[in-house]
Write a protein that holds these residues in place. Sequence first.
Motif, PDB file in Angstrom:
ATOM      1  N   MET B   1       0.831  -1.325   0.047  1.00  0.00           N
ATOM      2  CA  MET B   1      -0.047  -0.124   0.127  1.00  0.00           C
ATOM      3  C   MET B   1       0.950   1.180   0.173  1.00  0.00           C
ATOM      4  SD  MET B   1      -3.290   0.782   2.410  1.00  0.00           S
ATOM      5  CE  MET B   1      -2.356   1.319   3.805  1.00  0.00           C
ATOM      6  N   THR B   2       0.630   2.191  -0.881  1.00  0.00           N
ATOM      7  CA  THR B   2       1.277   3.504  -1.197  1.00  0.00           C
ATOM      8  C   THR B   2       0.663   4.208  -0.063  1.00  0.00           C
ATOM      9  OG1 THR B   2       0.025   4.287  -2.712  1.00  0.00           O
ATOM     10  CG2 THR B   2       2.063   3.141  -3.549  1.00  0.00           C
ATOM     11  N   ALA B   3       1.670   5.416   0.193  1.00  0.00           N
ATOM     12  CA  ALA B   3       1.187   6.462   1.049  1.00  0.00           C
ATOM     13  C   ALA B   3      -0.139   7.174   0.573  1.00  0.00           C
ATOM     14  CB  ALA B   3       2.172   7.546   1.237  1.00  0.00           C
ATOM     15  N   LEU B   4      -0.363   7.280  -0.802  1.00  0.00           N
ATOM     16  CA  LEU B   4      -1.430   7.875  -1.262  1.00  0.00           C
ATOM     17  C   LEU B   4      -2.712   6.972  -1.157  1.00  0.00           C
ATOM     18  CD1 LEU B   4      -2.762   9.916  -2.984  1.00  0.00           C
ATOM     19  CD2 LEU B   4      -2.215   8.913  -5.043  1.00  0.00           C
ATOM     20  N   GLN B   5      -2.669   5.689  -0.999  1.00  0.00           N
ATOM     21  CA  GLN B   5      -3.651   4.826  -0.806  1.00  0.00           C
ATOM     22  C   GLN B   5      -4.023   4.777   0.634  1.00  0.00           C
ATOM     23  OE1 GLN B   5      -1.818   1.351  -2.556  1.00  0.00           O
ATOM     24  NE2 GLN B   5      -3.589   1.293  -4.151  1.00  0.00           N
ATOM     25  N   GLY B   6      -3.090   5.026   1.405  1.00  0.00           N
ATOM     26  CA  GLY B   6      -3.264   4.952   2.837  1.00  0.00           C
ATOM     27  C   GLY B   6      -4.411   6.114   3.087  1.00  0.00           C
ATOM     28  N   CYS B   7      -3.597   7.609   2.417  1.00  0.00           N
ATOM     29  CA  CYS B   7      -4.474   8.589   2.792  1.00  0.00           C
ATOM     30  C   CYS B   7      -6.033   8.597   2.270  1.00  0.00           C
ATOM     31  CB  CYS B   7      -3.705  10.009   1.911  1.00  0.00           C
ATOM     32  SG  CYS B   7      -2.335  10.243   2.821  1.00  0.00           S
ATOM     33  N   LEU B   8      -5.911   7.987   1.080  1.00  0.00           N
ATOM     34  CA  LEU B   8      -7.209   7.998   0.457  1.00  0.00           C
ATOM     35  C   LEU B   8      -8.205   6.984   1.459  1.00  0.00           C
ATOM     36  CD1 LEU B   8      -6.501   7.753  -3.250  1.00  0.00           C
ATOM     37  CD2 LEU B   8      -7.040   9.594  -2.097  1.00  0.00           C
ATOM     38  N   LEU B   9      -7.638   5.909   1.987  1.00  0.00           N
ATOM     39  CA  LEU B   9      -8.235   5.048   2.701  1.00  0.00           C
ATOM     40  C   LEU B   9      -8.881   5.785   4.064  1.00  0.00           C
ATOM     41  CD1 LEU B   9      -6.782   1.541   2.584  1.00  0.00           C
ATOM     42  CD2 LEU B   9      -9.278   2.247   1.663  1.00  0.00           C
ATOM     43  N   ILE B  10      -8.027   6.678   4.558  1.00  0.00           N
ATOM     44  CA  ILE B  10      -8.241   7.618   5.807  1.00  0.00           C
ATOM     45  C   ILE B  10      -9.615   8.272   5.424  1.00  0.00           C
ATOM     46  CG2 ILE B  10      -7.575   9.224   7.445  1.00  0.00           C
ATOM     47  CD1 ILE B  10      -4.743   7.900   7.128  1.00  0.00           C
ATOM     48  N   SER B  11      -9.514   9.069   4.387  1.00  0.00           N
ATOM     49  CA  SER B  11     -10.555   9.864   3.878  1.00  0.00           C
ATOM     50  C   SER B  11     -11.547   9.052   3.675  1.00  0.00           C
ATOM     51  CB  SER B  11      -9.982  10.826   2.809  1.00  0.00           C
ATOM     52  OG  SER B  11     -10.194  10.299   1.603  1.00  0.00           O
ATOM     53  N   ALA B  12     -11.589   7.900   2.963  1.00  0.00           N
ATOM     54  CA  ALA B  12     -12.824   7.199   2.813  1.00  0.00           C
ATOM     55  C   ALA B  12     -13.762   6.891   4.094  1.00  0.00           C
ATOM     56  CB  ALA B  12     -12.682   6.113   2.022  1.00  0.00           C
ATOM     57  N   LEU B  13     -12.770   6.350   4.968  1.00  0.00           N
ATOM     58  CA  LEU B  13     -13.338   5.957   6.491  1.00  0.00           C
ATOM     59  C   LEU B  13     -13.779   7.143   7.041  1.00  0.00           C
ATOM     60  CD1 LEU B  13     -13.868   3.673   7.949  1.00  0.00           C
ATOM     61  CD2 LEU B  13     -11.528   3.807   9.204  1.00  0.00           C
ATOM     62  N   LEU B  14     -13.150   8.391   7.003  1.00  0.00           N
ATOM     63  CA  LEU B  14     -13.626   9.753   7.637  1.00  0.00           C
ATOM     64  C   LEU B  14     -14.923  10.006   6.851  1.00  0.00           C
ATOM     65  CD1 LEU B  14     -12.556  11.521   9.821  1.00  0.00           C
ATOM     66  CD2 LEU B  14     -11.586  13.018   7.954  1.00  0.00           C
ATOM     67  N   PHE B  15     -15.373   9.787   5.719  1.00  0.00           N
ATOM     68  CA  PHE B  15     -16.479  10.225   4.868  1.00  0.00           C
ATOM     69  C   PHE B  15     -17.525   9.347   5.433  1.00  0.00           C
ATOM     70  CE2 PHE B  15     -19.235   9.964   1.442  1.00  0.00           C
ATOM     71  CZ  PHE B  15     -19.341  11.219   0.787  1.00  0.00           C
ATOM     72  N   ALA B  16     -17.039   8.051   5.290  1.00  0.00           N
ATOM     73  CA  ALA B  16     -18.076   7.129   5.809  1.00  0.00           C
ATOM     74  C   ALA B  16     -18.723   7.299   7.169  1.00  0.00           C
ATOM     75  CB  ALA B  16     -17.609   5.525   5.897  1.00  0.00           C
ATOM     76  N   ILE B  17     -17.660   7.674   8.063  1.00  0.00           N
ATOM     77  CA  ILE B  17     -18.119   7.919   9.680  1.00  0.00           C
ATOM     78  C   ILE B  17     -19.122   9.203   9.616  1.00  0.00           C
ATOM     79  CG2 ILE B  17     -17.240   8.759  11.802  1.00  0.00           C
ATOM     80  CD1 ILE B  17     -14.713   7.359  11.466  1.00  0.00           C
ATOM     81  N   GLY B  18     -18.596  10.264   8.745  1.00  0.00           N
ATOM     82  CA  GLY B  18     -19.344  11.427   8.650  1.00  0.00           C
ATOM     83  C   GLY B  18     -20.850  11.358   8.046  1.00  0.00           C
ATOM     84  N   PHE B  19     -20.959  10.347   7.185  1.00  0.00           N
ATOM     85  CA  PHE B  19     -22.174  10.045   6.363  1.00  0.00           C
ATOM     86  C   PHE B  19     -23.037   9.330   7.382  1.00  0.00           C
ATOM     87  CE2 PHE B  19     -24.583   7.235   3.561  1.00  0.00           C
ATOM     88  CZ  PHE B  19     -25.185   8.234   2.836  1.00  0.00           C
ATOM     89  N   ALA B  20     -22.333   8.281   7.857  1.00  0.00           N
ATOM     90  CA  ALA B  20     -23.357   7.499   8.938  1.00  0.00           C
ATOM     91  C   ALA B  20     -23.931   8.314  10.018  1.00  0.00           C
ATOM     92  CB  ALA B  20     -22.372   6.387   9.583  1.00  0.00           C
ATOM     93  N   GLY B  21     -23.075   9.416  10.473  1.00  0.00           N
ATOM     94  CA  GLY B  21     -23.671  10.215  11.561  1.00  0.00           C
ATOM     95  C   GLY B  21     -24.634  11.263  10.975  1.00  0.00           C
ATOM     96  N   ALA B  22     -24.489  11.665   9.641  1.00  0.00           N
ATOM     97  CA  ALA B  22     -25.427  12.720   9.305  1.00  0.00           C
ATOM     98  C   ALA B  22     -26.702  11.959   8.977  1.00  0.00           C
ATOM     99  CB  ALA B  22     -24.690  12.963   8.084  1.00  0.00           C
TER     100      ALA B  22
END
Lengths: 398, 103, 172
Positions: B1-22
Amino acid sequence: MFDKLDQIFVTALHWLVSFVPEAWRSLASSLICIAFILSVFPAVFSVTTIFERKGIGRIQNRYGPNRVGIPFTKIRLAGFGQFIPDGVKMLTKEDIVPRAADKIVHFLAPVVMLIPVLLAYAVLPFGRNMTVTDYDAGLLFFFAVGGAVELSVFMAGWSSRNKYSLLGAMRAIAQMVSYEIPLILSAVTVVMVVGSLNLNAIIAHQNQYTFGIAHWFVFTPWGLVGFILFFIASLAESNRTPFDLPEAESEIIAGYFTEYSGFKFALFFLGEYLGMFAIIGLGITLFLGGWTSPVSFLTWIPSYVWFFTKLMAIVFVFIWIRATLPRLRMDQLMNFAWKFMLPLALINILVAGLWHYMAADWQRWLVCSTIIFGAYVILGRGLMHNQKLGKRIYRYAE
Amino acid sequence: MTALQGCLLISALLFAIGFAGAVTRRHAILVLIGIELMLNAANLNFIAFWRFGPHPEALTGFMFVLFSMALAGAEAAVGLALVIAIYRHKKTSNLDEVKELKG
Amino acid sequence: MSIFFILTAIVTLFAAASAMSLRNLVHCALALAVSFTGIAALYLQLDAQFVGFAEILVYVGAIAILIVFAILLTRSGEAPENSVLTSGWMAGIAISAMVFTLLGWAVLNSSAIPKENPPAPVATVKNVGDALMTKFVLPLEIIGLVLTAAMIGAVIIALKESSKSETAGRES
């Protein structure tokens, strides 16, 4: 010889770091800098408390503390040892947490207060080559960490479950948010003229001399207005009189730290004073030339001496104001920030732009001073509009 | 996993958390908090692509984040003003009880 | 990716999850502030210093405070007795889980993602300022306009209704 004295702390830092293995040097250097800040500024704080008590006592025609000297000796030092028993008392008092309080938030609030305040010192230049981290966007960093203090004030006020705490916190946040705008806008003028957010670049721009007098920004029309606006806003940001509504003793006990005692109260007290020193240090850096000397024949005095002299001089003015002026009312506070300081700061930005692009001769002085003076008169009249100021009438109880 | 993929996964998880809460929380302010989290996830994506992408000197992703921060500030101000107005009108900030768009 | 980056990411995500799941709204807002700080730390580690500082200034210094104010003004500082979730919360969780799975699958299997990391780009404040004043000057002006409009709108929405009805009454 004077150069050596000027750089003595920098040389000492390099000498200390040279004992550490190569790989750990940057870490060791930052640790030493942190230790420096953590030891110097609390020391300045303890000295300031005693100066404040004695100074206000002198101004109000009473003695102030005059008994305690060095412990276990007969030396009295005219009461200047008072901060030692004060500190011992503060640290050994019982730590009381209200039963209804939100325990975790109540515990975290003083810590959250102190961290951003200490972080702000990371970008302040205390002397020549004496900046802990020389960020490209140092000024932005300073304002960014300053914003986190408001959150800690809210945490303290809300978690105490006390109406006075909550009132004090809401007052403090409203005041800090309102006065942050003139604070930042008055600093923007300096950024415009220098063209950099780096505090060392701002000092380098002021470290030039014409006819033996330094190019401090406070010696220009916009710089003078900017400095005064910054000064007033920093009084409000550090909750000092006449802007001490958040902790107005006669109205809401002690504001957001009503329910704090012992060590946590000491942390709030320390945080408030360290925040005041940090913001004064920034004001010095922006408008009063930082560690530079005002006249060229005094440049041999070490730079850090200049910095701390200016710091203590402005702290003295703060104490003087505290002993002199009464507290504002909430509507007066808000009117002053939004109807006077904000428009004046915006006009000041315009004037700084004019100053930057006009030719450097007497016309520039005339135009800029006229605009600022006119704006001051008009805004001041607007502020005093509908305020019936007449002879003071005293009503006595019958 | 490259650094870019790591960042994208983090942001995907953050998005999912925010979406679930909203979409799951009842309180109007929490919905706004969820939206802020989703915006931040998008910003993190922009910064990651700017950092690891082919033309960082153009500063496009960087600028996008600065502008979206300003927009997020405007959005929060208007959204919270709406929440306060609704509360004043209906004495509730529970979204299940605010169903009709009329006073 | 360094250990420190992963730790920051874990703290950020944990704070975000607690911001969305705690019962007490004030705790949610404080967790949100922690999450914003974590995101700012992530930006700093991605060599975007200016954006990191701006994130703290805007989100922690302004938006978190605004949210806290709104919580106190709507008197929702206490944890509610009844359920905090909407009626269709299970569907919401399922959809967000699906969104994450899809995004994660796309990220891990994409061929468009470069394999090696380029050297750190420089974004000094001077570069950013130059770009804002030349290439991005139109968006900057529009953002200024949008912010002004939003400010006026927020003030009008949050104005006291009594004064509005008073003027309406006077007109009629």
